[in-house]
Design an enzyme around this catalytic site. Sequence first.
Site, PDB file in Angstrom:
ATOM      1  N   ASP A   1     -50.477 -59.378  56.787  1.00  0.00           N
ATOM      2  CA  ASP A   1     -49.582 -59.858  57.857  1.00  0.00           C
ATOM      3  C   ASP A   1     -49.640 -61.368  58.011  1.00  0.00           C
ATOM      4  OD1 ASP A   1     -52.280 -59.621  58.814  1.00  0.00           O
ATOM      5  OD2 ASP A   1     -51.540 -59.810  60.862  1.00  0.00           O
TER       6      ASP A   1
ATOM      7  N   GLU B   1     -54.369 -58.377  60.591  1.00  0.00           N
ATOM      8  CA  GLU B   1     -55.534 -59.243  60.853  1.00  0.00           C
ATOM      9  C   GLU B   1     -55.232 -60.206  62.000  1.00  0.00           C
ATOM     10  OE1 GLU B   1     -58.064 -62.863  60.562  1.00  0.00           O
ATOM     11  OE2 GLU B   1     -55.889 -62.719  60.398  1.00  0.00           O
TER      12      GLU B   1
HETATM   13 ZN   LIG Z   1     -55.618 -65.328  57.868  1.00  0.00          ZN
END
Ligand SMILES: [Zn+2]
Length: 417
Positions: A80, A175
Site C-alpha cells: 500500500d 502497512e
Molecule cells: Zn513504507
Amino acid sequence: MDKVVERFLEYVKINTQSNEKVKTSPSSQGQWELARKLKSELEEIGLEDASLDENCYLMATLPSNTKDDVPVVGFIAHLDTSPSITGEGVKPQIVKNYDGGKIILNKEKNIILSPEVYPELKDYVGEDLIVTDGTTLLGADDKGGIAEIITAMEYLIKHDEIPHGKIRIAFTPDEEIGRGADLFDIEKFGANFAYTVDGGPIGVLQYENFNAAKAIVNITGLNIHPKEAKNKMKNSILIGKEFLSMLPAHETPSHTEGYEGFFHVISFGGEVEKTRLYFIIRDFGRKEFERKKKLMKEITNFLNIKYGEGTVKLSTEDQYYNMKEKILPVKIIVDIAEKAMKLSGIKPNIVPVRGGTDGARLSYKGLPTPNIFVGGHNYHGRFEYIPISSMKKTVELIVKISELIYEKRDELKKLFN
Ligand SMILES: [Zn+2]
C-alpha cells in the site's frame, strides 16, 4: 539491473492507497490488483510456492542452491501507499543527469522540487531521479522496495554461482495504516529472521524504534449558573488545562529529536461538564516509557484528590515496543546488513526510527526484523523522489546480504535453532 526501474514504473501505475476507514484486509482493491500481478511475476521469474492468502499477504520462496544448512532469511515490503496523498494517476517523470537546480514538477500548477527546501538533492547531481508530476505521491514507499526485492531474487536466480540458503519474500497490505503485521502468518513464512525493505535514503539501517502508547484522559465537571458557582462549579476545561500544564513542557515533539521521547497532545476538546484529551506517548527507553505513563497516572491521582474521586479518568494502551530488545540478542543480523553495505560501497547510516515499523511488530511476534533503505526521499507527499542509482544499490545490497548469510551460516545457526 535496469529492470528494477522498469518494474517500479509498472507498479506505481496501480493505485494502492490504503484506507483507515475500511476494516477489511486489504483496505483497498488496488492492493489486490498489485498483489495478483506480482504473484504471476514471481512465478514467471522462477520463484516457488507463490501464495496469496485471503488477507492479501503474498509470499514466495527462492530455494537454497547449496547443500549446506543455512538459516532462512526473509525480505519484506508493503503493497500500500500512504493515505496522506492520492496514489491515483501517478505519472512518474525521469530527470536525467540532474543538474543541481530546481526541478519543475508541474509547470501548469507551478509545483517545484527545490534544493533550497530539500538540500539532500545536491547529493545526487549528475544522477537520474524519478520524480512525480506534483499532483500525487510517487510510491517509492514501498513499491521501490518491492521492485528491489524481486529484482534481487531474479539476479540470484540468474547467478547460480552465488551460494545462498533458502530465501522467503513477503509483500504485505496496509502497512501505512498500521496493520501490516496484524495478519502476517509468521509460521507459514518460516524465516528465522527478516529485513523490511522500507527505509528512506541510501544507507539507512534501522533496528531501534519508539515504544509507543496512546492515552485518553476524560474529565467530568459540574456545571452550575455562574452567579452561584462559588465552591460548587467544577470546570472540566480548566482541569484539562491543569493536566496539560503538569506535563514536562519540554517533552513535546517540537522540542525533541534523536533519542528524545515525548508526550504529544493530539486533541483537547470539551465543555464545562466534559473534556477529553487524546495523547500519544513515545520513548526509546523502556524505563523512560514506563515513567512517562506513570507520570500521567500520578497527575490523574493528584487531580482526583484535589477535585474528587472519579473526576479524571485515564486510560492508556501500549501500541508497539522498541524492537531493539528483540534484535540485540541476534545483533549479527544488523552487522551483516552493515557489512553488506560497506562491501557494496554504501555508507551505513544507522538511525533510530522516531516511529514504528512493521518489523518492530514482527520482531515481537518472534521474527527479528530490522529495516533497510529503499532509497527514496520525502515519502508520503508530492515531493517524493528516488534516485535510480539508490534503487540499484538496494538490489545489490539484498544480493550481498543473502551471500553474507551463507558465509556466516555457522554463527547464525548457533542463534537460530
Ligand atoms: Zn513504507
